[in-house]
Design a protein around this motif. Structure first.
Motif, PDB file in Angstrom:
ATOM      1  N   MET A  88      -4.247   4.353  -2.121  1.00 22.96           N
ATOM      2  CA  MET A  88      -3.456   3.135  -2.030  1.00 22.96           C
ATOM      3  C   MET A  88      -1.975   3.466  -2.057  1.00 22.96           C
ATOM      4  SD  MET A  88      -5.344   0.248  -4.413  1.00 22.96           S
ATOM      5  CE  MET A  88      -5.486   1.291  -5.875  1.00 22.96           C
ATOM      6  N   GLU A  89      -1.205   2.633  -1.375  1.00 23.60           N
ATOM      7  CA  GLU A  89       0.236   2.728  -1.504  1.00 23.60           C
ATOM      8  C   GLU A  89       0.700   1.827  -2.645  1.00 23.60           C
ATOM      9  OE1 GLU A  89       2.344   2.089   2.124  1.00 23.60           O
ATOM     10  OE2 GLU A  89       1.877   4.118   2.816  1.00 23.60           O
ATOM     11  N   LEU A  90       1.889   2.121  -3.146  1.00 24.10           N
ATOM     12  CA  LEU A  90       2.449   1.326  -4.237  1.00 24.10           C
ATOM     13  C   LEU A  90       3.615   0.506  -3.694  1.00 24.10           C
ATOM     14  CD1 LEU A  90       2.541   0.766  -7.350  1.00 24.10           C
ATOM     15  CD2 LEU A  90       4.303   2.526  -7.444  1.00 24.10           C
ATOM     16  N   SER A  91       3.568  -0.797  -3.940  1.00 23.79           N
ATOM     17  CA  SER A  91       4.674  -1.655  -3.527  1.00 23.79           C
ATOM     18  C   SER A  91       5.218  -2.415  -4.725  1.00 23.79           C
ATOM     19  CB  SER A  91       4.233  -2.649  -2.441  1.00 23.79           C
ATOM     20  OG  SER A  91       3.315  -3.595  -2.951  1.00 23.79           O
ATOM     21  N   VAL A  92       6.526  -2.659  -4.693  1.00 21.49           N
ATOM     22  CA  VAL A  92       7.190  -3.501  -5.686  1.00 21.49           C
ATOM     23  C   VAL A  92       7.630  -4.767  -4.969  1.00 21.49           C
ATOM     24  CG1 VAL A  92       9.230  -3.748  -7.152  1.00 21.49           C
ATOM     25  CG2 VAL A  92       7.930  -1.606  -7.167  1.00 21.49           C
ATOM     26  N   ASP A 110      -4.816  -4.868  -2.941  1.00 19.44           N
ATOM     27  CA  ASP A 110      -6.175  -4.634  -3.423  1.00 19.44           C
ATOM     28  C   ASP A 110      -6.220  -4.667  -4.944  1.00 19.44           C
ATOM     29  OD1 ASP A 110      -7.646  -4.486  -1.085  1.00 19.44           O
ATOM     30  OD2 ASP A 110      -7.274  -2.352  -0.806  1.00 19.44           O
ATOM     31  N   ALA A 111      -5.075  -4.453  -5.588  1.00 18.31           N
ATOM     32  CA  ALA A 111      -5.003  -4.474  -7.055  1.00 18.31           C
ATOM     33  C   ALA A 111      -3.558  -4.698  -7.463  1.00 18.31           C
ATOM     34  CB  ALA A 111      -5.527  -3.165  -7.645  1.00 18.31           C
ATOM     35  N   LYS A 140      -3.056   5.777  -7.116  1.00 16.09           N
ATOM     36  CA  LYS A 140      -2.642   5.825  -5.719  1.00 16.09           C
ATOM     37  C   LYS A 140      -3.561   6.706  -4.878  1.00 16.09           C
ATOM     38  CE  LYS A 140       1.544   5.924  -4.361  1.00 16.09           C
ATOM     39  NZ  LYS A 140       2.929   6.331  -4.076  1.00 16.09           N
ATOM     40  N   GLU A 141      -4.274   7.596  -5.504  1.00 18.82           N
ATOM     41  CA  GLU A 141      -5.205   8.455  -4.777  1.00 18.82           C
ATOM     42  C   GLU A 141      -6.499   7.738  -4.408  1.00 18.82           C
ATOM     43  OE1 GLU A 141      -5.734  11.754  -7.366  1.00 18.82           O
ATOM     44  OE2 GLU A 141      -3.748  12.618  -6.968  1.00 18.82           O
ATOM     45  N   GLN A 142      -6.726   6.567  -4.992  1.00 14.99           N
ATOM     46  CA  GLN A 142      -7.930   5.812  -4.687  1.00 14.99           C
ATOM     47  C   GLN A 142      -7.797   5.148  -3.322  1.00 14.99           C
ATOM     48  OE1 GLN A 142      -8.867   3.060  -7.838  1.00 14.99           O
ATOM     49  NE2 GLN A 142      -8.826   4.632  -9.426  1.00 14.99           N
ATOM     50  N   PRO A 143      -8.923   4.917  -2.629  1.00 14.78           N
ATOM     51  CA  PRO A 143      -8.861   4.244  -1.330  1.00 14.78           C
ATOM     52  C   PRO A 143      -8.445   2.791  -1.494  1.00 14.78           C
ATOM     53  CG  PRO A 143     -11.146   4.513  -2.036  1.00 14.78           C
ATOM     54  CD  PRO A 143     -10.301   5.287  -3.017  1.00 14.78           C
ATOM     55  N   GLY A 144      -7.844   2.247  -0.466  1.00 18.99           N
ATOM     56  CA  GLY A 144      -7.433   0.850  -0.499  1.00 18.99           C
ATOM     57  C   GLY A 144      -6.101   0.661   0.185  1.00 18.99           C
TER      58      GLY A 144
END
Length: 217
Positions: A1-5, A55-56, A122-126
């Motif tokens: 997953m990417e991380l967004s703010v 996704d989360a 972040k290493e998890q899929p999504g």
């Protein structure tokens, strides 16, 4: 997953207490609720789109408790934000909040080394792990170089004090604007999406005069 703010900010970069006078009074802040007079006429339309990418959710404790108190009361099935926050996976960062006290749908408490735990998430899929508000957490993740995308809804007001998204001492970084829109109607908020550049570094240069011409060195 990417991380967004994802956050609301003022012209002077304040993100504290946008939705109400009592939302966040920490550090003596008395100017909460600054988006409310500017929230009509489609000025918050981009927010539904933010949540469609998630996704989360990853939240600091103060933001988590504020959101839980408010959004758990919104039962309208057509409210996409409420549906997402009430039912999707959430992570709350706190060394003092118990699992029982964090009860709000599917919620996990993260304790200890948050930067390393977020790296693993972040290493998890999504698609996206989204941070909303959560000033202190957002700053820590920025300084660690973990933020891939910023989504900002900037309102044409100057608050003059409060928690700023990029306060003094923030790690230098480079971003590029991938989407922008001036929202028609109302005060004309600006919706911005920024992604980290390839190396995430701040580039600098200089203007010089050569043979009487203004040029970039």
């Amino acid at each position: 997953m990417e991380l967004s703010v994802n956050t609301f900010i003022t012209l002077d970069g304040v993100m504290q207490g946008p939705g109400g006078a009592d939302e966040d009074r920490s550090n003596g802040f008395t100017r909460g609720g600054w988006i409310v007079p500017n929230a009509a006429d489609g000025q918050l339309d981009p927010v539904d789109g933010w949540f469609e990418n998630a996704d989360a959710f990853l939240l600091g404790r103060t933001t988590f408790e504020m959101m839980r108190e408010y959004w758990s009361q919104v039962t309208d099935p057509e409210n996409h934000v409420a549906t997402a926050l009430n039912t999707w996976k959430k992570y709350v960062v706190s060394d003092t909040l118990s699992d029982a006290d964090a009860a709000w749908g599917d919620t996990t408490v993260l304790r200890g080394d948050i930067v390393e735990q977020v790296r693993r998430l972040k290493e998890q899929p999504g698609r996206e792990l989204q941070v909303h508000g959560s000033w202190q957490l957002a700053r820590s993740l920025h300084d660690a170089g973990l933020v891939d995308t910023y989504r900002l809804l900037q309102f044409p007001v100057v608050v003059g004090e409060g928690k700023r998204l990029f306060a003094d001492g923030a790690a230098p970084a480079g971003y590029r604007i991938t989407e922008s829109e001036v929202l028609t109607g109302g005060a004309g908020a600006v919706s911005l999406t920024l992604r980290q550049t390839e190396f995430g570094e701040l580039e600098t240069g200089a203007f010089v005069v050569r043979d009487g011409k203004d040029e970039i060195a």
